[in-house]
Design an enzyme around this catalytic site. Sequence first.
Site, PDB file in Angstrom:
ATOM      1  N   HIS A 191      -0.528  -8.509   0.769  1.00 44.26           N
ATOM      2  CA  HIS A 191      -1.228  -7.616  -0.172  1.00 44.26           C
ATOM      3  C   HIS A 191      -1.080  -8.311  -1.519  1.00 44.26           C
ATOM      4  CE1 HIS A 191      -2.008  -3.262  -1.711  1.00 44.26           C
ATOM      5  NE2 HIS A 191      -1.926  -4.040  -2.795  1.00 44.26           N
ATOM      6  N   CYS A 228       0.856  -1.200   0.000  1.00 38.44           N
ATOM      7  CA  CYS A 228       0.000   0.000   0.000  1.00 38.44           C
ATOM      8  C   CYS A 228       0.885   1.241   0.000  1.00 38.44           C
ATOM      9  CB  CYS A 228      -0.919   0.023   1.218  1.00 38.44           C
ATOM     10  SG  CYS A 228      -2.389  -1.007   1.068  1.00 38.44           S
ATOM     11  N   HIS A 270      -0.390  -9.758  -4.931  1.00 37.37           N
ATOM     12  CA  HIS A 270       0.589  -9.361  -5.946  1.00 37.37           C
ATOM     13  C   HIS A 270       0.882 -10.550  -6.837  1.00 37.37           C
ATOM     14  CE1 HIS A 270       2.758 -10.839  -2.386  1.00 37.37           C
ATOM     15  NE2 HIS A 270       3.663 -11.310  -3.229  1.00 37.37           N
ATOM     16  N   HIS A 308      -6.048  -2.275  -1.395  1.00 35.69           N
ATOM     17  CA  HIS A 308      -5.547  -3.358  -0.531  1.00 35.69           C
ATOM     18  C   HIS A 308      -6.473  -4.567  -0.619  1.00 35.69           C
ATOM     19  CE1 HIS A 308      -3.264  -5.260   2.685  1.00 35.69           C
ATOM     20  NE2 HIS A 308      -4.448  -5.748   3.057  1.00 35.69           N
ATOM     21  N   ASN A 361       1.558 -16.155  -4.697  1.00 35.18           N
ATOM     22  CA  ASN A 361       1.599 -17.015  -3.528  1.00 35.18           C
ATOM     23  C   ASN A 361       0.455 -16.641  -2.598  1.00 35.18           C
ATOM     24  OD1 ASN A 361       4.024 -18.255  -4.405  1.00 35.18           O
ATOM     25  ND2 ASN A 361       5.208 -16.527  -3.607  1.00 35.18           N
TER      26      ASN A 361
HETATM   27  P1  AMP Z   1       5.620 -13.243  -1.590  1.00 35.90           P
HETATM   28  O1  AMP Z   1       6.613 -14.111  -0.879  1.00 35.90           O
HETATM   29  O2  AMP Z   1       4.928 -13.916  -2.719  1.00 35.90           O
HETATM   30  O3  AMP Z   1       4.668 -12.575  -0.620  1.00 35.90           O
HETATM   31  O4  AMP Z   1       6.468 -12.123  -2.315  1.00 35.90           O
HETATM   32  C1  AMP Z   1       6.817 -10.921  -1.739  1.00 35.90           C
HETATM   33  C2  AMP Z   1       7.913 -10.369  -2.590  1.00 35.90           C
HETATM   34  O5  AMP Z   1       8.019  -8.986  -2.317  1.00 35.90           O
HETATM   35  C3  AMP Z   1       9.288 -10.974  -2.354  1.00 35.90           C
HETATM   36  O6  AMP Z   1       9.768 -11.531  -3.580  1.00 35.90           O
HETATM   37  C4  AMP Z   1      10.136  -9.794  -1.893  1.00 35.90           C
HETATM   38  O7  AMP Z   1      11.443  -9.845  -2.406  1.00 35.90           O
HETATM   39  C5  AMP Z   1       9.359  -8.615  -2.430  1.00 35.90           C
HETATM   40  N1  AMP Z   1       9.486  -7.363  -1.706  1.00 35.90           N
HETATM   41  C6  AMP Z   1       9.330  -7.167  -0.375  1.00 35.90           C
HETATM   42  N2  AMP Z   1       9.476  -5.851  -0.074  1.00 35.90           N
HETATM   43  C7  AMP Z   1       9.721  -5.224  -1.255  1.00 35.90           C
HETATM   44  C8  AMP Z   1       9.968  -3.868  -1.615  1.00 35.90           C
HETATM   45  N3  AMP Z   1      10.007  -2.894  -0.706  1.00 35.90           N
HETATM   46  N4  AMP Z   1      10.196  -3.586  -2.916  1.00 35.90           N
HETATM   47  C9  AMP Z   1      10.200  -4.565  -3.843  1.00 35.90           C
HETATM   48  N5  AMP Z   1       9.950  -5.853  -3.566  1.00 35.90           N
HETATM   49  C10 AMP Z   1       9.733  -6.176  -2.293  1.00 35.90           C
HETATM   50 ZN    ZN Z   2      -1.817  -3.200   1.249  1.00 36.56          ZN
END
Ligand code: AMP
Ligand code: ZN
Length: 113
Positions: free
Chosen positions: A97, A6, A99, A45, A86
């Site tokens: 959140h 967010c 993605h 969100h 995931n």
């Molecule tokens: P997941 O494990 O599917 O929830 O993926 C979360 C992803 O977000 C991971 O691959 C992290 O490397 C990535 N991540 C976490 N914080 C950031 C951030 N500030 N900027 C870019 N990627 C991020």
């Molecule tokens: Zn969020």
Amino acid sequence: MSCIFCQIANKEIPSQFLFENDNLVAFRDLNPQAPVHILVVPKMHISSMNEITSENSSVVAEIFEAINKIAEQEGIKESGYRVISNCGDDGCQSVKHLHFHLVGGKKLSETLS
Ligand code: AMP
Ligand code: ZN
């Protein structure tokens, strides 16, 4: 609410967007697992795929349209790529959140788990 995605989507944390429209943003993953590793994130969100409903699902279609454009931008549209979301503990979702990971730029593993 201190949700990192967010904050990125609201520009409270500076980030370089590869794509943005009214409803979603795309930016590079902090810890890339492949030459191309981009996260596509709704601005709204939504905690995970479990929370997709008929009220908010239009953003998911938009995300997939954006993925198509981003894959072209990144030069991986023809070589191929993988999209992953995931969900929950067993899915190893670390950011609560919704993605979508867009991963490519190399031959990916044939196995998913
Ligand atoms: P997941 O494990 O599917 O929830 O993926 C979360 C992803 O977000 C991971 O691959 C992290 O490397 C990535 N991540 C976490 N914080 C950031 C951030 N500030 N900027 C870019 N990627 C991020
Ligand atoms: Zn969020």
